[in-house]
Motif scaffolding. Structure first.
Motif, PDB file in Angstrom:
ATOM      1  N   UNK A 129      52.891  18.881  65.238  1.00 19.36           N
ATOM      2  CA  UNK A 129      54.377  19.650  64.783  1.00 19.36           C
ATOM      3  C   UNK A 129      55.129  20.096  65.867  1.00 19.36           C
ATOM      4  N   UNK A 130      54.454  21.029  66.708  1.00 19.64           N
ATOM      5  CA  UNK A 130      55.343  21.603  67.856  1.00 19.64           C
ATOM      6  C   UNK A 130      55.631  20.799  68.832  1.00 19.64           C
ATOM      7  N   UNK A 131      55.066  19.232  68.851  1.00 15.72           N
ATOM      8  CA  UNK A 131      55.381  18.467  69.622  1.00 15.72           C
ATOM      9  C   UNK A 131      56.618  17.615  69.158  1.00 15.72           C
ATOM     10  N   UNK A 132      56.960  17.771  68.117  1.00 13.84           N
ATOM     11  CA  UNK A 132      58.425  17.069  67.544  1.00 13.84           C
ATOM     12  C   UNK A 132      57.927  16.067  66.466  1.00 13.84           C
ATOM     13  N   UNK A 133      56.397  16.018  65.917  1.00 21.75           N
ATOM     14  CA  UNK A 133      56.294  15.519  64.847  1.00 21.75           C
ATOM     15  C   UNK A 133      56.938  16.110  63.486  1.00 21.75           C
ATOM     16  N   UNK A 134      56.604  15.060  62.688  1.00 22.66           N
ATOM     17  CA  UNK A 134      57.449  15.409  61.202  1.00 22.66           C
ATOM     18  C   UNK A 134      56.142  14.972  60.038  1.00 22.66           C
ATOM     19  N   UNK A 135      55.988  16.131  59.288  1.00 25.26           N
ATOM     20  CA  UNK A 135      55.006  15.627  58.215  1.00 25.26           C
ATOM     21  C   UNK A 135      55.827  15.830  56.754  1.00 25.26           C
ATOM     22  N   UNK A 136      55.457  14.811  56.149  1.00 27.98           N
ATOM     23  CA  UNK A 136      56.041  14.536  54.684  1.00 27.98           C
ATOM     24  C   UNK A 136      54.644  14.869  53.640  1.00 27.98           C
ATOM     25  N   UNK A 137      54.861  15.615  52.875  1.00 25.83           N
ATOM     26  CA  UNK A 137      53.754  15.844  51.899  1.00 25.83           C
ATOM     27  C   UNK A 137      54.274  15.340  50.377  1.00 25.83           C
ATOM     28  N   UNK A 138      53.765  14.698  49.635  1.00 18.81           N
ATOM     29  CA  UNK A 138      54.467  14.412  48.263  1.00 18.81           C
ATOM     30  C   UNK A 138      53.163  14.191  47.152  1.00 18.81           C
ATOM     31  N   UNK A 139      53.778  14.112  45.819  1.00 15.70           N
ATOM     32  CA  UNK A 139      52.990  13.916  44.751  1.00 15.70           C
ATOM     33  C   UNK A 139      51.844  15.348  44.657  1.00 15.70           C
ATOM     34  N   UNK A 140      51.962  16.194  44.678  1.00 19.40           N
ATOM     35  CA  UNK A 140      51.353  17.456  43.838  1.00 19.40           C
ATOM     36  C   UNK A 140      52.510  18.280  43.126  1.00 19.40           C
ATOM     37  N   UNK A 141      51.721  18.781  42.060  1.00 19.82           N
ATOM     38  CA  UNK A 141      52.511  19.382  41.179  1.00 19.82           C
ATOM     39  C   UNK A 141      51.850  20.614  40.762  1.00 19.82           C
ATOM     40  N   UNK A 142      52.640  21.914  40.256  1.00 22.53           N
ATOM     41  CA  UNK A 142      52.167  22.969  39.761  1.00 22.53           C
ATOM     42  C   UNK A 142      51.784  23.844  40.883  1.00 22.53           C
ATOM     43  N   UNK A 143      51.639  25.078  40.156  1.00 24.14           N
ATOM     44  CA  UNK A 143      51.514  26.457  41.163  1.00 24.14           C
ATOM     45  C   UNK A 143      49.929  26.440  41.849  1.00 24.14           C
ATOM     46  N   UNK A 144      48.905  25.978  41.174  1.00 20.21           N
ATOM     47  CA  UNK A 144      47.698  25.944  42.053  1.00 20.21           C
ATOM     48  C   UNK A 144      47.741  24.972  43.056  1.00 20.21           C
ATOM     49  N   UNK A 145      48.309  23.762  42.945  1.00 22.85           N
ATOM     50  CA  UNK A 145      48.177  22.679  43.775  1.00 22.85           C
ATOM     51  C   UNK A 145      49.111  23.271  45.093  1.00 22.85           C
ATOM     52  N   UNK A 146      50.586  23.980  44.755  1.00 25.83           N
ATOM     53  CA  UNK A 146      51.203  24.481  45.586  1.00 25.83           C
ATOM     54  C   UNK A 146      50.310  25.384  46.430  1.00 25.83           C
ATOM     55  N   UNK A 147      49.682  26.332  45.679  1.00 27.23           N
ATOM     56  CA  UNK A 147      48.926  27.526  46.628  1.00 27.23           C
ATOM     57  C   UNK A 147      47.948  26.962  47.347  1.00 27.23           C
ATOM     58  N   UNK A 148      47.237  25.942  47.162  1.00 26.39           N
ATOM     59  CA  UNK A 148      46.239  25.453  47.937  1.00 26.39           C
ATOM     60  C   UNK A 148      46.804  24.839  49.165  1.00 26.39           C
ATOM     61  N   UNK A 149      48.115  23.944  48.924  1.00 24.47           N
ATOM     62  CA  UNK A 149      48.641  23.507  50.259  1.00 24.47           C
ATOM     63  C   UNK A 149      49.193  24.688  51.120  1.00 24.47           C
ATOM     64  N   UNK A 150      49.835  25.802  50.562  1.00 23.05           N
ATOM     65  CA  UNK A 150      50.326  26.655  51.239  1.00 23.05           C
ATOM     66  C   UNK A 150      49.230  27.603  51.923  1.00 23.05           C
ATOM     67  N   UNK A 151      48.064  27.661  51.602  1.00 24.56           N
ATOM     68  CA  UNK A 151      46.949  28.488  52.130  1.00 24.56           C
ATOM     69  C   UNK A 151      46.551  27.473  53.541  1.00 24.56           C
ATOM     70  N   UNK A 152      46.425  25.952  53.369  1.00 23.43           N
ATOM     71  CA  UNK A 152      46.379  25.258  54.396  1.00 23.43           C
ATOM     72  C   UNK A 152      47.282  25.414  55.598  1.00 23.43           C
ATOM     73  N   UNK A 153      48.555  25.419  55.378  1.00 24.08           N
ATOM     74  CA  UNK A 153      49.793  25.488  56.196  1.00 24.08           C
ATOM     75  C   UNK A 153      49.847  26.898  56.835  1.00 24.08           C
ATOM     76  N   UNK A 154      49.284  27.901  56.261  1.00 17.60           N
ATOM     77  CA  UNK A 154      49.178  29.099  56.870  1.00 17.60           C
ATOM     78  C   UNK A 154      48.348  29.119  57.890  1.00 17.60           C
TER      79      UNK A 154
END
Length: 269
Positions: A129-154
């Motif tokens: 990502x810091x080298x200029x790449x772009x990530x697209x994440x799709x098809x996940x729903x609701x609060x728990x799935x978002x929280x899981x992804x947010x923890x990974x991105x942290x």
């Protein structure tokens, strides 16, 4: 430009809707790097049946491979029809630690509600990502799935905060003018009165499933590094476009508008 192409997408796509559409296919080992190659990321997921993997259509699917490769193959066909981008008809699949990950200017993850990333994977994605790449994440729903992804991105982007992109953002108007973020349900749930998928197929606690958004992480200069299409299944609109005229007209055309806007935005920013 946006409004004229917006009118043309239904005409162009509908004109070829009866054409040959791809199912699962053999993946070629090498790609022409002068083409845009849709690149799916392989990742591990936590849990057992219904969590890390699930049964559907007579086989077992790992979460990372949801809609793969048919969604990317159909999407590449539409990208070639509707834009000047030359897209490979054969998608790639990569792990985040692959040495050639940087060959792909955009990488795609699906169904990340139970995803787990190792330390090396987090570091590799951060560097990408810091080298200029772009990530697209799709098809996940609701609060728990978002929280899981947010923890990974942290772990990937420590200290970075995500934000919801307003409908005025350029990503909604790069090619097609999108006035409202569409909610695309998986085909099996498309006949419900609500376009929100049912809570029993997603991670608990689901919380709200009703509002689709594009959420984004940006760098210090405001460049989008990662986006998430949350509470919507954009890729199912690509994969399932040949599974019925009603689904195609109501959902697939919207999915292609979002997808083409994202691709063109990512490749030009």
């Amino acid at each position: 430009m946006g409004s004229s192409l917006a009118r043309s997408v239904i005409a162009v796509v509908a004109a070829t809707a009866a054409g040959p559409f791809v199912a699962a296919a053999e993946l070629l080992p090498a790609h022409d790097l002068t083409e845009f190659v849709p690149t799916r990321i392989e990742y591990d997921s936590a849990g057992g049946a219904g969590e890390a993997f699930y049964g559907y259509d007579g086989r077992v699917w790992e979460r990372w491979e949801t809609d793969f490769p048919q969604a990317e193959q159909n999407f590449a066909k539409r990208v070639n029809q509707l834009t000047n981008v030359v897209a490979s008809p054969q998608p790639a699949r990569r792990k985040l630690t692959a040495p050639n990950l940087g060959d792909s200017p955009l990488i795609y993850m699906s169904d990340v509600g139970y995803m787990t990333l190792s330390g090396p994977e987090m570091r590799a994605l951060r560097q990408y990502l810091h080298n200029g790449g772009f990530l697209w994440v799709d098809d996940f729903w609701g609060d728990a799935e978002w929280a899981s992804f947010e923890r990974a991105m942290a772990g990937v982007l420590p200290g970075r905060r995500w934000r919801v992109l307003p409908i005025e953002h350029a990503i909604f108007h790069t090619v097609f003018d999108i006035d409202e973020m569409p909610q695309i349900p998986a085909r099996d749930f498309a006949y419900r009165a609500s376009t929100a998928e049912p809570p029993w197929v997603h991670r608990f606690p689901t919380g709200s499933l009703d509002v689709p958004t594009i959420r984004a992480y940006a760098d210090d200069d405001g460049r989008l590094m990662a986006i998430a299409t949350h509470n919507t299944d954009i890729a199912d609109g690509w994969e399932r476009e040949s599974y019925g005229e009603w689904y195609f007209e109501r959902f697939s055309t919207q999915s292609y508008r979002v997808g083409i806007n994202v691709i063109v935005y990512a490749l030009t920013h």
